[in-house]
Design a protein around this motif. Structure first.
Motif, mmCIF file in Angstrom:
data_model
loop_
_atom_site.group_PDB
_atom_site.id
_atom_site.type_symbol
_atom_site.label_atom_id
_atom_site.label_comp_id
_atom_site.label_asym_id
_atom_site.label_seq_id
_atom_site.Cartn_x
_atom_site.Cartn_y
_atom_site.Cartn_z
ATOM 1 N N GLY A 26 0.814 -1.207 0.000
ATOM 2 C CA GLY A 26 0.000 0.000 0.000
ATOM 3 C C GLY A 26 0.844 1.250 0.000
ATOM 4 N N PRO A 27 0.182 2.394 0.079
ATOM 5 C CA PRO A 27 0.885 3.665 -0.092
ATOM 6 C C PRO A 27 1.523 4.233 1.179
ATOM 7 C CG PRO A 27 -1.441 4.077 0.139
ATOM 8 C CD PRO A 27 -1.261 2.563 0.144
ATOM 9 N N PHE A 28 1.319 3.567 2.320
ATOM 10 C CA PHE A 28 1.758 4.178 3.574
ATOM 11 C C PHE A 28 3.142 3.734 4.000
ATOM 12 C CE2 PHE A 28 -2.854 4.312 3.741
ATOM 13 C CZ PHE A 28 -3.041 5.659 3.965
ATOM 14 N N SER A 29 3.857 4.672 4.619
ATOM 15 C CA SER A 29 5.138 4.425 5.258
ATOM 16 C C SER A 29 4.963 4.778 6.725
ATOM 17 C CB SER A 29 6.220 5.298 4.630
ATOM 18 O OG SER A 29 6.345 4.987 3.264
ATOM 19 N N LEU A 30 5.961 4.459 7.520
ATOM 20 C CA LEU A 30 5.861 4.691 8.950
ATOM 21 C C LEU A 30 7.069 5.499 9.401
ATOM 22 C CD1 LEU A 30 3.863 3.718 11.136
ATOM 23 C CD2 LEU A 30 5.407 1.824 11.560
ATOM 24 N N VAL A 31 6.822 6.625 10.047
ATOM 25 C CA VAL A 31 7.912 7.431 10.589
ATOM 26 C C VAL A 31 7.978 7.168 12.097
ATOM 27 C CG1 VAL A 31 6.529 9.559 10.843
ATOM 28 C CG2 VAL A 31 8.996 9.712 10.711
ATOM 29 N N ARG A 32 9.158 6.758 12.565
ATOM 30 C CA ARG A 32 9.384 6.519 13.991
ATOM 31 C C ARG A 32 10.165 7.714 14.525
ATOM 32 N NH1 ARG A 32 12.242 1.154 15.183
ATOM 33 N NH2 ARG A 32 10.165 0.320 14.830
ATOM 34 N N HIS A 33 9.595 8.386 15.524
ATOM 35 C CA HIS A 33 10.180 9.614 16.046
ATOM 36 C C HIS A 33 10.079 9.629 17.558
ATOM 37 C CE1 HIS A 33 6.000 11.239 16.384
ATOM 38 N NE2 HIS A 33 5.826 10.428 15.354
ATOM 39 N N VAL A 34 10.890 10.483 18.183
ATOM 40 C CA VAL A 34 10.926 10.594 19.641
ATOM 41 C C VAL A 34 10.274 11.913 20.048
ATOM 42 C CG1 VAL A 34 12.430 10.727 21.656
ATOM 43 C CG2 VAL A 34 13.008 9.198 19.763
ATOM 44 N N GLY A 35 9.364 11.833 21.007
ATOM 45 C CA GLY A 35 8.674 13.019 21.489
ATOM 46 C C GLY A 35 9.643 14.052 22.044
ATOM 47 N N ARG A 36 9.490 15.281 21.618
ATOM 48 C CA ARG A 36 10.417 16.335 22.023
ATOM 49 C C ARG A 36 10.269 16.693 23.488
ATOM 50 N NH1 ARG A 36 6.346 17.748 19.274
ATOM 51 N NH2 ARG A 36 5.063 19.553 19.790
ATOM 52 N N LYS A 37 9.121 16.421 24.089
ATOM 53 C CA LYS A 37 8.915 16.709 25.508
ATOM 54 C C LYS A 37 8.939 15.431 26.346
ATOM 55 C CE LYS A 37 6.086 20.769 24.522
ATOM 56 N NZ LYS A 37 4.736 21.320 24.569
ATOM 57 N N GLY A 39 10.053 12.283 25.402
ATOM 58 C CA GLY A 39 11.142 11.335 25.179
ATOM 59 C C GLY A 39 10.639 9.956 24.762
ATOM 60 N N LYS A 40 9.340 9.829 24.614
ATOM 61 C CA LYS A 40 8.706 8.561 24.237
ATOM 62 C C LYS A 40 8.817 8.353 22.722
ATOM 63 C CE LYS A 40 4.151 6.416 24.657
ATOM 64 N NZ LYS A 40 2.783 6.599 25.129
ATOM 65 N N THR A 41 8.928 7.089 22.290
ATOM 66 C CA THR A 41 8.991 6.762 20.871
ATOM 67 C C THR A 41 7.580 6.606 20.311
ATOM 68 O OG1 THR A 41 11.119 5.679 21.145
ATOM 69 C CG2 THR A 41 9.868 5.108 19.179
ATOM 70 N N TYR A 42 7.345 7.233 19.157
ATOM 71 C CA TYR A 42 6.044 7.174 18.483
ATOM 72 C C TYR A 42 6.234 6.702 17.055
ATOM 73 C CZ TYR A 42 4.457 10.207 22.287
ATOM 74 O OH TYR A 42 4.152 10.728 23.501
ATOM 75 N N GLU A 43 5.187 6.143 16.492
ATOM 76 C CA GLU A 43 5.168 5.766 15.079
ATOM 77 C C GLU A 43 3.920 6.363 14.437
ATOM 78 O OE1 GLU A 43 7.636 1.602 15.208
ATOM 79 O OE2 GLU A 43 5.457 1.487 15.149
ATOM 80 N N THR A 44 4.129 7.055 13.320
ATOM 81 C CA THR A 44 3.043 7.750 12.641
ATOM 82 C C THR A 44 3.053 7.373 11.163
ATOM 83 O OG1 THR A 44 3.301 9.601 14.174
ATOM 84 C CG2 THR A 44 2.076 10.028 12.133
ATOM 85 N N PRO A 45 1.903 6.988 10.606
ATOM 86 C CA PRO A 45 1.844 6.680 9.179
ATOM 87 C C PRO A 45 1.835 7.951 8.341
ATOM 88 C CG PRO A 45 -0.317 6.396 10.161
ATOM 89 C CD PRO A 45 0.619 6.753 11.277
ATOM 90 N N ILE A 46 2.639 7.948 7.289
ATOM 91 C CA ILE A 46 2.672 9.052 6.333
ATOM 92 C C ILE A 46 2.847 8.453 4.939
ATOM 93 C CG2 ILE A 46 3.603 10.712 7.990
ATOM 94 C CD1 ILE A 46 6.328 10.422 6.614
ATOM 95 N N MET A 47 2.672 9.278 3.929
ATOM 96 C CA MET A 47 2.939 8.848 2.556
ATOM 97 C C MET A 47 4.158 9.612 2.062
ATOM 98 S SD MET A 47 -0.902 8.079 1.049
ATOM 99 C CE MET A 47 -0.779 9.245 -0.184
ATOM 100 N N ASN A 70 8.490 16.866 16.117
ATOM 101 C CA ASN A 70 9.433 15.985 16.816
ATOM 102 C C ASN A 70 10.691 15.713 15.990
ATOM 103 O OD1 ASN A 70 7.796 15.793 19.057
ATOM 104 N ND2 ASN A 70 6.898 13.838 18.456
ATOM 105 N N ILE A 71 10.532 15.438 14.699
ATOM 106 C CA ILE A 71 11.733 15.134 13.916
ATOM 107 C C ILE A 71 12.557 16.391 13.633
ATOM 108 C CG2 ILE A 71 10.785 13.002 12.968
ATOM 109 C CD1 ILE A 71 10.461 14.377 10.305
ATOM 110 N N VAL A 72 11.904 17.546 13.538
ATOM 111 C CA VAL A 72 12.661 18.793 13.396
ATOM 112 C C VAL A 72 13.478 19.032 14.663
ATOM 113 C CG1 VAL A 72 12.455 21.312 13.243
ATOM 114 C CG2 VAL A 72 11.152 19.848 11.685
ATOM 115 N N ALA A 73 12.872 18.838 15.834
ATOM 116 C CA ALA A 73 13.573 19.047 17.102
ATOM 117 C C ALA A 73 14.742 18.072 17.259
ATOM 118 C CB ALA A 73 12.596 18.907 18.271
#
Length: 125
Positions: A26-37, A39-47, A70-73
């Motif tokens: 399918g068209p979705f990818s997953l971005v794994r990032h760390v919360g800037r406040k 420190g928790k790891t999150y996963e968010t679907p994006i295209m 989060n990824i900019v930080a």
């Protein structure tokens, strides 16, 4: 209203699209990032669209979404595309026309009709 819409997406559609992204289909990818406040790891679907320098993401909901902030930080993240993890070492603005072109047809046409203009290069390597 916008906050409610994002909450609804996070708690319904995102759960389905995360599974699709993990499957590599399918068209979705997953971005794994760390919360800037937190420190928790999150996963968010994006295209994303692949380009020689990495991947192009279209900021559908603008720059004020947590995954982007989060990824900019952090200056980095991980990206799961087609079942393979990629290390993103930088995120940079990307020209609108080139961003739309990266997605190819028919997505390019949809992005043009919707007047999408906020694209980012997720630089890998």
């Amino acid at each position: 209203m916008r906050r409610k819409w994002l909450w609804l997406l996070k708690n319904t559609l995102n759960r389905v699209t995360i599974r699709a992204a993990r499957s590599g289909h399918g068209p979705f990818s997953l971005v794994r990032h760390v919360g800037r406040k937190s420190g928790k790891t999150y996963e968010t679907p994006i295209m994303v669209a692949r380009v020689p320098e990495g991947f192009i993401a279209e900021l559908t909901y603008g720059e004020d979404v947590n995954w982007y902030r989060n990824i900019v930080a952090a200056g980095r993240c991980e990206l799961l595309v087609d079942g393979q993890w990629h290390q993103v070492s930088a995120i940079e603005p990307y020209p609108s026309a080139a961003g739309r072109d990266a997605f190819g047809y028919p997505a390019k046409l949809v992005l043009q009709v919707l007047q999408r203009h906020e694209f980012r290069l997720l630089r890998t390597g």
